[in-house]
Design a protein around this motif. Structure first.
Motif, PDB file in Angstrom:
ATOM      1  N   SER A  23      49.477   0.220 -25.112  1.00 17.49           N
ATOM      2  CA  SER A  23      48.237   0.213 -24.327  1.00 17.49           C
ATOM      3  C   SER A  23      48.428  -0.467 -22.983  1.00 17.49           C
ATOM      4  O   SER A  23      47.704  -0.175 -22.021  1.00 17.49           O
ATOM      5  CB  SER A  23      47.122  -0.491 -25.110  1.00 17.49           C
ATOM      6  N   ALA A  24      49.395  -1.378 -22.877  1.00 19.51           N
ATOM      7  CA  ALA A  24      49.648  -2.074 -21.611  1.00 19.51           C
ATOM      8  C   ALA A  24      50.162  -1.135 -20.532  1.00 19.51           C
ATOM      9  O   ALA A  24      50.090  -1.467 -19.339  1.00 19.51           O
ATOM     10  CB  ALA A  24      50.643  -3.213 -21.835  1.00 19.51           C
ATOM     11  N   VAL A  57      47.169   6.926 -22.286  1.00 21.90           N
ATOM     12  CA  VAL A  57      47.838   6.231 -23.394  1.00 21.90           C
ATOM     13  C   VAL A  57      46.963   5.074 -23.875  1.00 21.90           C
ATOM     14  O   VAL A  57      46.810   4.852 -25.087  1.00 21.90           O
ATOM     15  CB  VAL A  57      49.226   5.730 -22.961  1.00 21.90           C
ATOM     16  N   THR A  58      46.366   4.355 -22.936  1.00 15.96           N
ATOM     17  CA  THR A  58      45.487   3.242 -23.316  1.00 15.96           C
ATOM     18  C   THR A  58      44.280   3.742 -24.093  1.00 15.96           C
ATOM     19  O   THR A  58      43.882   3.127 -25.094  1.00 15.96           O
ATOM     20  CB  THR A  58      45.037   2.475 -22.064  1.00 15.96           C
ATOM     21  N   ILE A  98      53.630  -7.258 -23.290  1.00 11.67           N
ATOM     22  CA  ILE A  98      54.164  -6.239 -22.385  1.00 11.67           C
ATOM     23  C   ILE A  98      53.508  -6.346 -21.016  1.00 11.67           C
ATOM     24  O   ILE A  98      54.180  -6.329 -19.978  1.00 11.67           O
ATOM     25  CB  ILE A  98      53.963  -4.835 -22.976  1.00 11.67           C
ATOM     26  N   GLY A  99      52.198  -6.480 -20.987  1.00  9.98           N
ATOM     27  CA  GLY A  99      51.495  -6.494 -19.717  1.00  9.98           C
ATOM     28  C   GLY A  99      51.797  -7.707 -18.852  1.00  9.98           C
ATOM     29  O   GLY A  99      51.735  -7.631 -17.620  1.00  9.98           O
ATOM     30  N   LEU A 100      52.137  -8.834 -19.476  1.00 10.15           N
ATOM     31  CA  LEU A 100      52.399 -10.065 -18.740  1.00 10.15           C
ATOM     32  C   LEU A 100      53.886 -10.372 -18.623  1.00 10.15           C
ATOM     33  O   LEU A 100      54.279 -11.516 -18.384  1.00 10.15           O
ATOM     34  CB  LEU A 100      51.694 -11.247 -19.418  1.00 10.15           C
ATOM     35  N   LEU A 148      52.417  -2.153 -32.115  1.00 11.74           N
ATOM     36  CA  LEU A 148      52.976  -1.074 -31.296  1.00 11.74           C
ATOM     37  C   LEU A 148      51.908  -0.476 -30.386  1.00 11.74           C
ATOM     38  O   LEU A 148      52.163  -0.242 -29.191  1.00 11.74           O
ATOM     39  CB  LEU A 148      53.567   0.004 -32.207  1.00 11.74           C
ATOM     40  N   ALA A 149      50.725  -0.252 -30.944  1.00  7.05           N
ATOM     41  CA  ALA A 149      49.647   0.319 -30.139  1.00  7.05           C
ATOM     42  C   ALA A 149      49.263  -0.621 -29.008  1.00  7.05           C
ATOM     43  O   ALA A 149      49.002  -0.187 -27.879  1.00  7.05           O
ATOM     44  CB  ALA A 149      48.431   0.613 -31.021  1.00  7.05           C
TER      45      ALA A 149
END
Length: 511
Positions: free
Chosen positions: A17-18, A29-30, A64-66, A12-13
Motif C-alpha cells: 500500500s505504501a 495498488v493502495t 516501506i513508506g518511511l 504484505l498488503a
C-alpha cells in the motif's frame, strides 16, 4: 492464504500500500490493499486478531513508506548507518498502533454484522481511520507523514471541504465500495461510490475560477549543496557561492522576492550576540554579505538560526529560523520553527537514550527550542507571507494563522538527508496544504524538490532532485478561504461523526 496466514498477508498488503504514495504513486495498488485490509478485519475471529492484523498492516506500510529515514543516518558519523533501519522499524512499530486502534474499534462495534464486509462496517471503518490518523498528528507531538488521503492528491478536490484526513476516509470508502462490488453487493457498493463521487464533486464545485498570477516576481533558489558538505567549514564558502550563482541577476525585474532554503546560512545575523559568534565579521557585515547578491528593492527570505543566552553570555538554546532581509541588510521579520523533528532536532527521552549512544541527527551541543506556531509576516507591497519550515508543512490544519490569513506560504526545507523517497513525499504534502488552504506554497530546498505550487495544489514549476537551478516566476494569487481554511479539522471530525451515525443507523435499519 487469507485463512492460513492473515497476519502475514496484512503485513504484505501494508507494504504494497505504501507504493501509492510518492514517488511511485501507484494509487490503484493502495486501493486494492485497503480493500484487502477491510476484508481481513471483517473476517477476523476476535478482537485480538483484528488488532494484530491492523498493526501488521501499519507496520508494513510505514516501514516501506518511511524508508527515507534510514538514509538520514548515513550522514551522522556518531551513529552507525545500520541503526537507521532499526529507527525506521522502531518508529513504524509505534505508528502502526494507530491503524491497529481503528481495526480493533471497528471489530468491536461492527463484527456482529457477520464474517463479511458490509456497508455499515465500511462506513464505521472509514470514520475510525480518519480519527486515528488525526490522533497520529498530535499524540506525543505527532508524526503526520503520509496520511492516506495523499494518494488521492491529483483528484483530491474534497480536501477543500474535509481536509486530508477526510480525504483519507473517502479513499477508505472507495476501497470498501470496490470490495462490496467484488462480493456482488452491487447496491451498497455503488451507493458508497456515489457518495465518494458526490463529495469529490462538491469539493470541485466550491473552487473559484483559477486564481491566476500576481505582479510580484519571485526567484526560488536551489543550490544543490549536498548534506555531506553541510557542516564542513572548508565547504562553507563553496556552498555560499552556489547560492550566489543562482541568485544574482542584475537584469531581473526590480522588487523580487528571493527565497533561499532552510538553514541556508550558518552565520548569525542578529545584533547583540557576543563578538565571538561573528568573528572575523560583524552582524552588519554578515547581513551585507548575505544581501549583496540581490538587487535594490528586492527582499531575501532565507533560513538561518537564532541563539538564546543566559545572564553570563553563554548560549543555552537555538532556534531553527527564517529571516526576511531588505536589500539594505535590515531584518524585516523572522519566524521560529514550532514543530521540531523528533530524532532530528531533538532526541525524545534524551535522558534514557543519550547514555545508550544515541543522538539527534542535527549536530551540535545546543538543544533546539520551538517557536509559537503559525505566523504571518506582512511584507508590505509584497503581500502577507505565512511560514512553515520543513517538516511543519505536513500538519494539516496547522499551517496558517487563521486570524491573519497569508497570501502565500513559504516552506523552506532541507530534504538532502532523505534519499529519493523523502523529497517527493514532502512535496506531495506541501501541495495538499495549498489545496486545503487555498493559498500558494513556495518551496526552496538545497537539493530539491524546490517548487512553486498554486492555490489549487498544482505544481507550476519545480527543480528536479539533485539539480542546481532557480525558478523565476510570478507569485500565484490566493483564493478566498476554503471551508477547511475557515474551520480546520473540525470539518473532518464532523465527517467522521456523520459516517459513524450513518453506519449505526444503516445497521439498525437492516435489523
Amino acid at each position: 492464504m487469507i485463512q492460513r496466514f492473515p497476519k502475514w498477508l496484512a503485513l504484505l498488503a501494508g507494504g504494497l500500500s505504501a507504493t501509492g504514495f510518492a514517488p511511485l504513486n501507484l494509487w490503484p495498488v493502495t486501493l486494492g490493499c485497503m480493500a484487502l485490509l477491510i476484508h481481513l478485519i471483517a473476517i477476523a475471529p476476535n478482537r485480538r486478531a483484528a488488532f494484530a492484523r491492523g498493526w501488521m498492516f501499519g507496520l508494513g506500510q510505514f516501514t516501506i513508506g518511511l524508508n527515507w529515514i534510514a538514509i538520514a543516518f548515513t550522514y551522522q558519523d556518531a551513529m552507525p548507518a545500520w541503526l537507521g533501519w532499526v529507527a525506521v522499524v522502531g518508529l513504524s512499530c509505534y505508528l502502526a498502533l494507530f491503524p491497529a486502534l481503528a481495526t480493533l474499534a471497528v471489530h468491536m462495534l461492527f463484527a456482529r454484522d457477520g464474517a463479511r464486509p458490509t456497508a455499515p462496517f465500511i462506513l464505521g471503518f472509514a470514520a475510525l481511520w480518519l480519527v486515528t490518523e488525526w490522533m497520529r498528528a498530535w499524540v506525543f507531538t505527532g508524526f503526520a507523514w503520509n496520511p492516506l488521503g495523499v494518494v488521492a492528491l491529483d483528484a483530491g478536490w474534497a480536501a477543500r471541504l474535509v481536509g486530508t484526513y477526510g480525504l483519507g476516509a473517502l479513499v477508505m470508502l472507495a476501497s470498501g465500495a470496490l470490495l462490496l462490488v467484488a462480493h456482488r453487493q452491487w447496491k451498497p457498493g455503488l451507493g458508497l461510490l456515489a457518495g465518494v463521487a458526490l463529495a469529490s464533486l462538491a469539493g470541485w464545485a466550491v473552487a473559484p475560477a483559477p486564481a491566476g498570477l500576481t505582479k510580484t516576481p519571485l526567484t526560488v533558489v536551489q543550490p544543490n549543496n549536498d548534506q555531506s558538505d553541510k557542516y564542513d567549514p572548508q565547504e562553507a564558502m563553496r556552498n555560499f557561492a552556489r547560492l550566489v550563482d543562482q541568485t544574482v541577476d542584475r537584469k531581473a525585474p526590480r522588487g523580487r522576492l528571493v527565497f533561499w532554503p532552510e538553514a541556508a546560512t550558518e552565520d548569525f545575523v542578529e545584533d547583540g550576540y557576543p563578538r565571538r559568534f561573528y568573528y572575523p565579521e560583524t552582524a552588519a557585515g554578515v547581513r551585507a554579505r548575505l544581501t549583496r547578491p540581490i538587487n535594490d528593492g528586492d527582499l531575501l527570505v532565507t533560513g538561518g538560526a537564532k541563539l538564546d543566552f543566559d545572564n553570563q553570555g553563554q548560549a543555552i538554546a537555538a532556534a531553527n529560523s527564517v529571516f526576511v532581509f531588505s536589500s539594505q541588510g535590515e531584518i524585516l521579520g523572522s519566524y521560529d520553527k514550532s514543530h521540531l523533528v523528533p530524532g532530528g532536532e531533538y532526541l525524545p527521552y534524551e535522558e534514557l537514550l543519550g547514555p545508550l549512544g544515541l543522538s539527534r541527527l542535527v549536530p551540535g551541543t545546543l538543544g533546539f527550542t520551538p517557536g509559537p506556531g503559525a505566523q504571518t509576516i506582512d511584507l508590505g507591497r509584497f503581500g502577507r507571507m505565512g511560514l512553515q519550515i520543513c517538516y511543519e508543512i505536513v500538519f494539516s490544519g496547522e499551517v496558517a494563522d487563521r486570524a491573519q490569513r497569508p497570501g502565500f506560504i513559504f516552506n523552506p526545507s532541507n530534504d538532502a538527508w532523505f534519499g529519493p523517497w523523502g523529497p517527493p513525499q514532502h512535496l506531495a504534502q506541501a501541495r495538499m496544504r495549498a489545496l486545503e488552504e487555498g493559498v500558494p506554497v513556495i518551496r526552496s530546498t538545497p537539493t530539491g524538490i524546490s517548487a512553486v505550487i498554486d492555490a489549487d495544489g498544482r505544481l507550476l514549476q519545480s527543480i528536479a532532485h539533485h539539480k542546481a537551478g532557480h525558478i523565476d516566476a510570478l507569485m500565484p494569487k490566493a483564493h478566498g478561504p476554503t471551508p477547511f481554511a475557515l474551520w480546520g479539522n473540525l470539518l473532518p471530525l464532523g465527517l467522521a461523526a456523520l459516517l459513524m451515525l450513518f453506519a449505526v443507523a444503516l445497521r439498525a435499519f437492516r435489523r
